[in-house]
Design a protein around this motif. Structure first.
Motif, short mmCIF file in Angstrom:
data_model
loop_
_atom_site.label_atom_id
_atom_site.label_comp_id
_atom_site.label_asym_id
_atom_site.label_seq_id
_atom_site.Cartn_x
_atom_site.Cartn_y
_atom_site.Cartn_z
N PHE A 182 0.85 -1.19 0.00
CA PHE A 182 0.00 0.00 0.00
C PHE A 182 0.88 1.24 0.00
O PHE A 182 2.07 1.19 0.30
N SER A 183 0.27 2.35 -0.35
CA SER A 183 0.94 3.65 -0.32
C SER A 183 0.13 4.59 0.56
O SER A 183 -1.11 4.55 0.57
N HIS A 184 0.83 5.45 1.30
CA HIS A 184 0.12 6.43 2.13
C HIS A 184 -0.69 7.41 1.28
O HIS A 184 -1.62 8.06 1.79
N ASP A 185 -0.35 7.51 0.00
CA ASP A 185 -1.14 8.36 -0.89
C ASP A 185 -2.57 7.84 -1.05
O ASP A 185 -3.47 8.60 -1.43
N ASN A 186 -2.76 6.54 -0.79
CA ASN A 186 -4.08 5.92 -0.93
C ASN A 186 -4.66 5.52 0.43
O ASN A 186 -5.42 4.57 0.54
N GLU A 187 -4.29 6.27 1.46
CA GLU A 187 -4.71 5.97 2.83
C GLU A 187 -5.25 7.24 3.47
O GLU A 187 -4.72 8.34 3.26
N LEU A 188 -6.32 7.12 4.23
CA LEU A 188 -6.91 8.26 4.94
C LEU A 188 -7.34 7.82 6.32
O LEU A 188 -8.05 6.82 6.47
N GLY A 189 -6.91 8.55 7.35
CA GLY A 189 -7.28 8.24 8.72
C GLY A 189 -7.99 9.40 9.38
O GLY A 189 -7.42 10.48 9.53
N ARG A 190 -9.24 9.18 9.76
CA ARG A 190 -10.03 10.15 10.49
C ARG A 190 -10.56 9.46 11.76
O ARG A 190 -10.57 8.23 11.85
#
Length: 762
Positions: free
Chosen positions: A119-127
């Motif tokens: 995975f890449s952090h560009d395709n990750e979202l944390g809320r």
């Protein structure tokens, strides 16, 4: 790496309105990846991307490593191996009651040491209320939590087989598959600190919206052998499910420590009406927005807003709820202390050594009702379930760290009018702690208690950490004394009044430090204030000068004058950040973090010295407090994966930032005072539990204008270097005029200084 982190922070930057205007969605400021760029040797928070409701029973997180101890999520990792239910307070303690999901395509791989997806952090979202990531293979995972459950969605590409692995993690577990009902249920008992573990279970129920094309069970212990079976029990037992290629699968899950039936009830109560993940996500977003808006800040930079609300999020995760609700709504719980079911409220997962200084004083402002329930829960643990107050729970007692700081929580709540437990019962329980050595470790009962009461100090080398223990025992005894005095208990007031000044017994006037001292009364030699360990817990002599929370004026008196005291404080920051590992034999991460901070011997990455910048208020130079707290917030905190200068312990470091950003800090929990610092924002509005509002205004505030020129409380001049809890609880307005140069005449007298036990000398 710094450049990469900066780019990531830009990715997380929401489309915000201009600072100072109303924010429609405060969750957009929160980055749950704050502090995740950490490892064994260096902590930028030692956090993981917790996705959870406030004080939730369960958190949910991606997991980058295989099952087991330590770090659940490393920012530099490029693979995820599961999405799991988590309760981990810190990588230094075990997680418990964990089970995980892992979606994959192609060949089925269940082994947690072999499976994984890039995975890449560009395709990750944390809320706070929602996490999503898309793997390199095209599989997209999303989840939105509730207090006791989670709503997940897995979206698979059409090109290959779609699998979902459910992992029982470590320890014994049970799994049952019902393909007709499209349901999986089971229990896990992985844990390390459950005091009566013979019947410890975390039961879970998972309901799917898509049919299973294939299914079976597997077990870690037996080389991950696939079994075409609908149930099994064993070491790390799990299930595998197959869906149609291209499927978009929703799963609703809930857990219980009590029974399958209670897990079913939790699922029905919290997720029963949610047909889509969007419904669960929207409700969670509303819950967090309601809480985050309890402190509305205006007039800061966007990065300050992101840092503030990311910290406010983490400040509202611990202590975790450990109770459930019956069908009629009444609370009850499985006790991790005695293994029985009890009526009432229970909270867990907190090390009070880390949090009595900041997290609980903040929570007393925002959640007094919850704090009252917590005090009742702690009393139940002591009187009915364990025989000792909790001190470092995860979820049962670990006995970690030092001091008897449950008394700080009780005394602080009582001083602030939160009085749900009889003071006499608290004092009786505390006396049991103070005059005995506990069964679990240094924080239940007292290591070195006999020497402490006969010699007036804990001796060294008989007890490592003896200076830290002596100083913190003296503060804890003051908490008990003050609680007894306030409640009219003359007996315990007399018992503890003799120990309030025991800190003096380790003072060495020739060096200006607290030092280890032997049974024979001699100071331990050789002495080097830069050496870590030995008589000092996770620090050196420079860090532990200041741990006289209840009697700062008494500490000033040991130096002989305000001028000498201030010179010593100044020298903390002017010293080179030299580390001598000493008794540790090598550098621990706290040492590295002090070096990187480059603020002399000031080690904000650990708790003992975090209150020290506020002590200038006691010695007539409050402008130095104003300067240094702004320096610390500006230089050591941000909203990125490098966001903290050390371990973010159960909201402790985040709460320091939240309080300091508001311009206040509780130097002495157990009083009702909050010492004044320097607010970051031009305006902050605190909405209290009863709806009243307390507003903090800092006119002309800016990065340069850190100094308070004048202050008013509800229109009257503020001639003190503190405000009280009652001032906040009553609602009102605290106004500061800020400027770029210090006001050397404002609030410099002893009359302006906050509380100290010793007489204030003019």
């Amino acid at each position: 790496m710094r450049a990469k982190v900066f780019l990531l922070s830009m990715f997380f930057m929401p489309a915000l309105t201009v600072c100072g205007q109303k924010q429609a969605d405060l969750t957009q400021y929160v980055n749950t990846l704050q502090g995740t760029h950490s490892n064994f040797g260096l902590s930028h928070g030692n956090t993981f991307p917790a996705t959870a409701m406030p004080y939730a029973v369960h958190e949910w997180t991606p997991q980058t490593g295989p099952n087991g101890e330590g770090f659940k999520y490393l920012y530099e990792a490029d693979e995820i191996r599961g999405f799991g239910q988590s309760h981990q307070c810190s990588p230094w303690v075990s997680d418990y009651a964990v089970y995980t999901f892992f979606p994959e395509t192609g060949k089925l791989v269940v082994d947690p040491n072999k499976r994984g997806a890039k995975f890449s952090h560009d395709n990750e979202l944390g809320r706070p209320h929602y996490y999503t990531v898309t793997f390199g293979n095209g599989v997209k995972t999303e989840f939105a939590p509730t207090t006791r459950g989670v709503h997940l969605r897995f979206s698979y590409p059409k090109s290959d087989d779609a699998w979902l692995v459910i992992d029982g993690y470590t320890g014994q577990s049970e799994i049952k598959i019902d393909p007709v009902k499209r349901e999986v249920r089971g229990w896990v008992n992985n844990h390390r600190f459950v005091n009566h573990s013979e019947n410890f279970r975390c039961y879970f129920v998972i309901k799917f919206d898509k049919a299973f094309e294939d299914y079976g069970t597997w077990e870690n212990r037996h080389n991950n052998t696939f079994v075409k079976s609908t149930e099994g029990e064993g070491r790390g037992y799990g299930a595998y499910l197959k869906f149609k290629p291209g499927a978009k699968v929703q799963a609703r899950a809930a857990s219980s420590y009590i029974s399958y039936e209670q897990a079913e009830l939790n699922l029905k109560t919290e997720l029963g009406n949610d047909k889509t993940l969007e419904q669960t996500k929207a409700r969670g977003q509303q819950t967090w927005n309601e809480l985050l808006s309890r402190i509305k800040v205006e007039g800061g930079t966007e990065e300050q807003m992101r840092t503030f609300y990311s910290c406010l999020f983490r400040a509202n995760l611990f202590s975790r709820k450990f109770y459930e609700r019956k069908a009629d709504g009444t609370p009850y719980y499985y006790s991790p202390y005695d293994g029985k079911i009890h009526d009432g409220y229970m909270y867990t997962d907190n090390g009070f050594w880390d949090t009595f200084r900041s997290q609980f004083p903040l929570t007393n402002i925002l959640h007094p009702t919850q704090q009252g329930r917590y005090m009742q829960a702690m009393m139940n643990v002591q009187s009915k379930e364990l025989g000792w107050f909790p001190s470092w729970s995860c979820p049962g007692e670990t006995g970690g760290m030092l001091g008897n700081h449950s008394i700080s929580l009780f005394a602080d709540a009582y001083a602030k009018g939160i009085r749900t437990v009889p003071a006499d019962s608290i004092l009786k329980g505390y006396a049991h702690e103070a005059f005995n050595k506990g069964p679990f470790g240094g924080a239940n009962g007292r290591a070195g208690w006999q020497h402490y009461f006969t010699l007036g100090y804990v001796s060294f080398p008989e007890s490592h950490g003896s200076v830290s223990q002596t100083l913190e025992y003296a503060y804890d005894d003051w908490c008990a004394y003050n609680l007894a005095r306030q409640s009219g208990n003359k007996f315990y007031e007399n018992v503890f009044k003799h120990h309030l000044y025991n800190y003096r017994n380790l003072w060495d006037s020739s060096t200006g430090f607290f030092r280890g001292r032997g049974i024979d009364g001699k100071f331990y030699e050789p002495f080097d204030p830069l050496v870590w360990g030995g008589p000092y817990t996770e620090g050196n002599a420079w860090h532990y000068i200041w741990s006289v929370f209840h009697d700062v004026q008494g500490l000033i008196n040991l130096f002989g004058s305000d001028e000498a005291f201030i010179a010593k404080m100044d020298s903390v920051f002017s010293q080179p950040p030299v580390v001598k590992p000493g008794w540790y034999g090598g550098k621990i991460h706290e040492m590295v973090e002090m070096e990187i901070a480059n603020m002399g011997q000031y080690a904000h990455g650990n708790q003992p010295i975090q209150h020290m910048p506020y002590l200038y208020n006691y010695a007539g130079q409050p402008w130095k407090t104003q300067y240094w707290v702004r320096q610390i917030m500006e230089r050591l905190y941000n909203s990125t994966p490098d966001g903290f200068p050390g371990d973010e312990d159960q909201g402790g470091m985040s709460s320091w930032y939240v309080l300091s950003a508001l311009g206040i800090y509780a130097v002495t929990p157990g009083t009702n005072q909050y010492v004044i610092g320097s607010p970051i924002f031009q305006k902050a509005t605190i909405t209290l539990e009863d709806g009243k509002k307390f507003v903090i205004e800092a006119k002309d505030n800016s990065k340069e204008n850190v100094y308070i020129q004048s202050g008013q409380l509800n229109g009257a001049p503020l001639d003190k270097n503190y405000i009280t809890y009652d001032d906040i609880a009553a609602g009102g307005t605290l106004t500061f005029q800020m400027g770029s140069t210090p006001n050397l005449q404002r609030n410099t007298s002893k009359a302006a200084a906050p509380f100290s036990m010793s007489k204030k000398k003019n």
